[in-house]
Design a protein around this motif. Structure first.
Motif, PDB file in Angstrom:
ATOM      1  N   VAL A  53      33.576  32.939  42.820  1.00 51.53           N
ATOM      2  CA  VAL A  53      34.996  32.615  42.954  1.00 51.53           C
ATOM      3  C   VAL A  53      35.631  32.424  41.579  1.00 51.53           C
ATOM      4  CG1 VAL A  53      36.671  30.971  43.866  1.00 51.53           C
ATOM      5  CG2 VAL A  53      34.676  31.574  45.240  1.00 51.53           C
ATOM      6  N   VAL A  54      34.948  31.688  40.701  1.00 48.69           N
ATOM      7  CA  VAL A  54      35.458  31.483  39.346  1.00 48.69           C
ATOM      8  C   VAL A  54      35.613  32.821  38.621  1.00 48.69           C
ATOM      9  CG1 VAL A  54      34.886  30.538  37.074  1.00 48.69           C
ATOM     10  CG2 VAL A  54      34.599  29.132  39.115  1.00 48.69           C
ATOM     11  N   ASN A  55      34.625  33.694  38.790  1.00 46.40           N
ATOM     12  CA  ASN A  55      34.684  35.001  38.143  1.00 46.40           C
ATOM     13  C   ASN A  55      35.910  35.786  38.608  1.00 46.40           C
ATOM     14  OD1 ASN A  55      33.278  37.186  36.524  1.00 46.40           O
ATOM     15  ND2 ASN A  55      33.400  38.196  38.511  1.00 46.40           N
ATOM     16  N   ASP A  56      36.165  35.770  39.929  1.00 41.74           N
ATOM     17  CA  ASP A  56      37.331  36.487  40.446  1.00 41.74           C
ATOM     18  C   ASP A  56      38.634  35.836  40.000  1.00 41.74           C
ATOM     19  OD1 ASP A  56      35.640  38.243  41.676  1.00 41.74           O
ATOM     20  OD2 ASP A  56      36.566  38.072  43.658  1.00 41.74           O
ATOM     21  N   TYR A  57      38.628  34.517  39.837  1.00 44.87           N
ATOM     22  CA  TYR A  57      39.825  33.820  39.365  1.00 44.87           C
ATOM     23  C   TYR A  57      40.201  34.287  37.956  1.00 44.87           C
ATOM     24  CZ  TYR A  57      42.778  30.051  37.572  1.00 44.87           C
ATOM     25  OH  TYR A  57      43.793  29.338  36.987  1.00 44.87           O
ATOM     26  N   PHE A  58      39.220  34.310  37.058  1.00 42.85           N
ATOM     27  CA  PHE A  58      39.504  34.708  35.686  1.00 42.85           C
ATOM     28  C   PHE A  58      39.673  36.223  35.534  1.00 42.85           C
ATOM     29  CE2 PHE A  58      37.593  30.505  34.657  1.00 42.85           C
ATOM     30  CZ  PHE A  58      38.618  30.011  33.864  1.00 42.85           C
ATOM     31  N   ASP A  59      39.054  36.983  36.452  1.00 44.15           N
ATOM     32  CA  ASP A  59      39.102  38.444  36.348  1.00 44.15           C
ATOM     33  C   ASP A  59      40.228  39.065  37.168  1.00 44.15           C
ATOM     34  OD1 ASP A  59      37.060  38.717  34.584  1.00 44.15           O
ATOM     35  OD2 ASP A  59      35.649  39.658  35.967  1.00 44.15           O
ATOM     36  N   ARG A  60      41.156  38.250  37.642  1.00 42.96           N
ATOM     37  CA  ARG A  60      42.142  38.785  38.578  1.00 42.96           C
ATOM     38  C   ARG A  60      42.994  39.903  37.970  1.00 42.96           C
ATOM     39  NH1 ARG A  60      43.446  33.665  36.944  1.00 42.96           N
ATOM     40  NH2 ARG A  60      45.580  33.209  36.241  1.00 42.96           N
ATOM     41  N   ASP A  61      43.260  39.842  36.669  1.00 39.99           N
ATOM     42  CA  ASP A  61      44.040  40.917  36.040  1.00 39.99           C
ATOM     43  C   ASP A  61      43.209  42.178  35.873  1.00 39.99           C
ATOM     44  OD1 ASP A  61      46.327  39.350  35.845  1.00 39.99           O
ATOM     45  OD2 ASP A  61      45.696  38.493  33.920  1.00 39.99           O
ATOM     46  N   ILE A  62      41.931  42.014  35.475  1.00 45.11           N
ATOM     47  CA  ILE A  62      41.043  43.168  35.350  1.00 45.11           C
ATOM     48  C   ILE A  62      40.829  43.814  36.710  1.00 45.11           C
ATOM     49  CG2 ILE A  62      38.719  43.907  34.708  1.00 45.11           C
ATOM     50  CD1 ILE A  62      38.602  41.610  32.743  1.00 45.11           C
ATOM     51  N   ASP A  63      40.697  42.975  37.748  1.00 44.97           N
ATOM     52  CA  ASP A  63      40.414  43.505  39.080  1.00 44.97           C
ATOM     53  C   ASP A  63      41.574  44.301  39.653  1.00 44.97           C
ATOM     54  OD1 ASP A  63      37.860  42.540  39.134  1.00 44.97           O
ATOM     55  OD2 ASP A  63      38.320  40.737  40.288  1.00 44.97           O
ATOM     56  N   ARG A  64      42.773  44.081  39.147  1.00 39.40           N
ATOM     57  CA  ARG A  64      43.890  44.905  39.603  1.00 39.40           C
ATOM     58  C   ARG A  64      43.670  46.369  39.226  1.00 39.40           C
ATOM     59  NH1 ARG A  64      46.918  40.155  38.006  1.00 39.40           N
ATOM     60  NH2 ARG A  64      47.677  39.136  39.897  1.00 39.40           N
ATOM     61  N   ALA A 103      45.525  29.747  42.696  1.00 38.29           N
ATOM     62  CA  ALA A 103      45.343  28.301  42.837  1.00 38.29           C
ATOM     63  C   ALA A 103      44.376  27.981  43.970  1.00 38.29           C
ATOM     64  CB  ALA A 103      46.692  27.623  43.085  1.00 38.29           C
ATOM     65  N   GLY A 104      44.510  28.690  45.086  1.00 43.82           N
ATOM     66  CA  GLY A 104      43.595  28.482  46.202  1.00 43.82           C
ATOM     67  C   GLY A 104      42.163  28.783  45.822  1.00 43.82           C
ATOM     68  N   ALA A 105      41.960  29.847  45.046  1.00 45.64           N
ATOM     69  CA  ALA A 105      40.619  30.206  44.596  1.00 45.64           C
ATOM     70  C   ALA A 105      40.046  29.121  43.686  1.00 45.64           C
ATOM     71  CB  ALA A 105      40.652  31.547  43.867  1.00 45.64           C
ATOM     72  N   LYS A 106      40.881  28.570  42.831  1.00 43.27           N
ATOM     73  CA  LYS A 106      40.411  27.537  41.894  1.00 43.27           C
ATOM     74  C   LYS A 106      39.902  26.315  42.642  1.00 43.27           C
ATOM     75  CE  LYS A 106      43.525  25.350  39.550  1.00 43.27           C
ATOM     76  NZ  LYS A 106      44.572  25.042  38.548  1.00 43.27           N
ATOM     77  N   PHE A 162      38.989  26.138  45.782  1.00 42.96           N
ATOM     78  CA  PHE A 162      37.848  26.520  46.603  1.00 42.96           C
ATOM     79  C   PHE A 162      36.561  26.472  45.776  1.00 42.96           C
ATOM     80  CE2 PHE A 162      35.588  30.133  48.967  1.00 42.96           C
ATOM     81  CZ  PHE A 162      35.095  29.286  49.945  1.00 42.96           C
ATOM     82  N   SER A 163      36.640  26.925  44.530  1.00 41.12           N
ATOM     83  CA  SER A 163      35.458  26.887  43.664  1.00 41.12           C
ATOM     84  C   SER A 163      35.024  25.447  43.391  1.00 41.12           C
ATOM     85  CB  SER A 163      35.731  27.611  42.342  1.00 41.12           C
ATOM     86  OG  SER A 163      36.619  26.871  41.512  1.00 41.12           O
ATOM     87  N   VAL A 164      35.994  24.538  43.236  1.00 42.72           N
ATOM     88  CA  VAL A 164      35.674  23.121  43.021  1.00 42.72           C
ATOM     89  C   VAL A 164      34.895  22.567  44.221  1.00 42.72           C
ATOM     90  CG1 VAL A 164      36.644  20.805  42.790  1.00 42.72           C
ATOM     91  CG2 VAL A 164      37.607  22.700  41.461  1.00 42.72           C
ATOM     92  N   ALA A 165      35.341  22.903  45.430  1.00 46.72           N
ATOM     93  CA  ALA A 165      34.657  22.431  46.640  1.00 46.72           C
ATOM     94  C   ALA A 165      33.230  22.975  46.718  1.00 46.72           C
ATOM     95  CB  ALA A 165      35.447  22.853  47.878  1.00 46.72           C
ATOM     96  N   LEU A 166      33.054  24.244  46.363  1.00 44.59           N
ATOM     97  CA  LEU A 166      31.722  24.845  46.413  1.00 44.59           C
ATOM     98  C   LEU A 166      30.796  24.228  45.366  1.00 44.59           C
ATOM     99  CD1 LEU A 166      32.705  28.589  46.929  1.00 44.59           C
ATOM    100  CD2 LEU A 166      31.583  27.101  48.596  1.00 44.59           C
ATOM    101  N   PHE A 167      31.315  24.003  44.169  1.00 45.59           N
ATOM    102  CA  PHE A 167      30.506  23.344  43.138  1.00 45.59           C
ATOM    103  C   PHE A 167      30.114  21.939  43.600  1.00 45.59           C
ATOM    104  CE2 PHE A 167      32.248  26.341  39.799  1.00 45.59           C
ATOM    105  CZ  PHE A 167      31.017  26.868  39.458  1.00 45.59           C
TER     106      PHE A 167
END
Length: 283
Positions: free
Chosen positions: A59-70, A86-89, A91-96
């Motif tokens: 999730v963190v990877n997709d959060y930071f890579d969102r521009d590359i992933d476009r 924001a939702g992804a961020k 969500f990652s906190v809950a998983l951690f």
């Protein structure tokens, strides 16, 4: 967007197949290191911690890579609008948090491995991914450490050391091939991955050399007498699959990295069968 579509987006962010697979690798490490029925609770806790942490890292990877992933992965949840950044961020906190709670009953060595991996996961995309080769090494070390973590959960972290090295080296090769596959989007984002800095062919030759070391390491459990013919009968085909994959990477990197992954899991299964055979329970 419907609630169901958003829920699917959150699940996709974790890459559930990869997260569950990482949990299986932790179980494999514990089993190869000598886990017994009395270790069930700590092994389950270690597997859950791995699944939660891997999902959070994705999730963190997709959060930071969102521009590359476009560019590279426009169908992923954030670029297509199924999940907000924001939702992804959060969500990652809950998983951690789930990973931390799961790891609390584990031995100190296992907790130390978990803490190091947690820091590496958080730092990977922001600090390491764009450094030539460094990001690849970090991902490889994280993958290999899942086996050490499984062994550490039962108090024997070195019991799966060869498996850890094999997985780390094979993963390093796969990560190099993936960087070749993603070179267009990485260039647009200004990253300095290994293929961008030294060239695609040089990177693939380097990946092939690393894989040869991994293949050589896979012979150690048989040569030192730890595992027998049952192990050899599976690890040799796994090695062949991975060697063929790296040869294919020069023409078809996406196909090659998928086959490298298949070969890695077959090699891990070979360790399970080898360990089971040593206990007299393998077919």
């Amino acid at each position: 967007m419907s609630l169901g579509a958003r829920a699917r987006g959150f699940v996709e962010l974790t890459r559930p197949g990869n997260a569950v697979a990482a949990g299986v690798l932790t179980f494999t490490g514990a089993f190869v290191a000598g886990a017994s029925l009395g270790d069930t609770l700590v092994v389950v806790a270690a597997v859950l911690a791995t699944v939660f942490a891997t999902g959070a890292g994705n999730v963190v990877n997709d959060y930071f890579d969102r521009d590359i992933d476009r560019v590279n992965r426009p169908d992923r949840p954030i670029p297509r609008g199924a999940v907000t950044p924001a939702g992804a961020k959060w969500f990652s906190v809950a998983l951690f948090g789930g990973a931390i709670v799961s790891a609390l009953i584990l031995p100190l060595t296992a907790i130390a491995i978990a803490v190091v991996n947690l820091v590496a996961l958080l730092a990977y995309t922001e600090f390491f991914k764009g450094l030539p080769g460094v990001g690849n090494v970090v991902v490889a070390a994280l993958t290999g450490s899942t086996f050490l973590f499984g062994g550490a959960a039962i108090g024997n972290p070195l019991g799966a050391l060869v498996l850890c090295l094999l997985a780390a080296l094979a993963t390093l090769t796969r990560e190099i091939v993936k960087d070749v596959e993603d070179i267009a989007g990485d260039k647009k984002e200004g990253l300095r991955t290994l293929p961008i800095v030294v060239g695609e062919q040089t990177s693939l030759f380097l990946g092939g050399a690393v894989l040869l070391v991994a293949v050589a390491a896979s012979a150690v459990p048989f040569l030192n007498g730890a595992f027998g013919v049952a192990y050899l009968g599976l690890v040799v085909p796994a090695d062949i699959v991975m060697l063929v994959a790296i040869a294919q990477s020069f023409d078809d990197p996406p196909l090659a990295q998928r086959r490298l992954k298949h070969g890695m899991f077959l090699a891990a299964f070979a360790f399970i069968v080898g360990r089971a055979a040593s206990l007299g329970v393998a077919p």
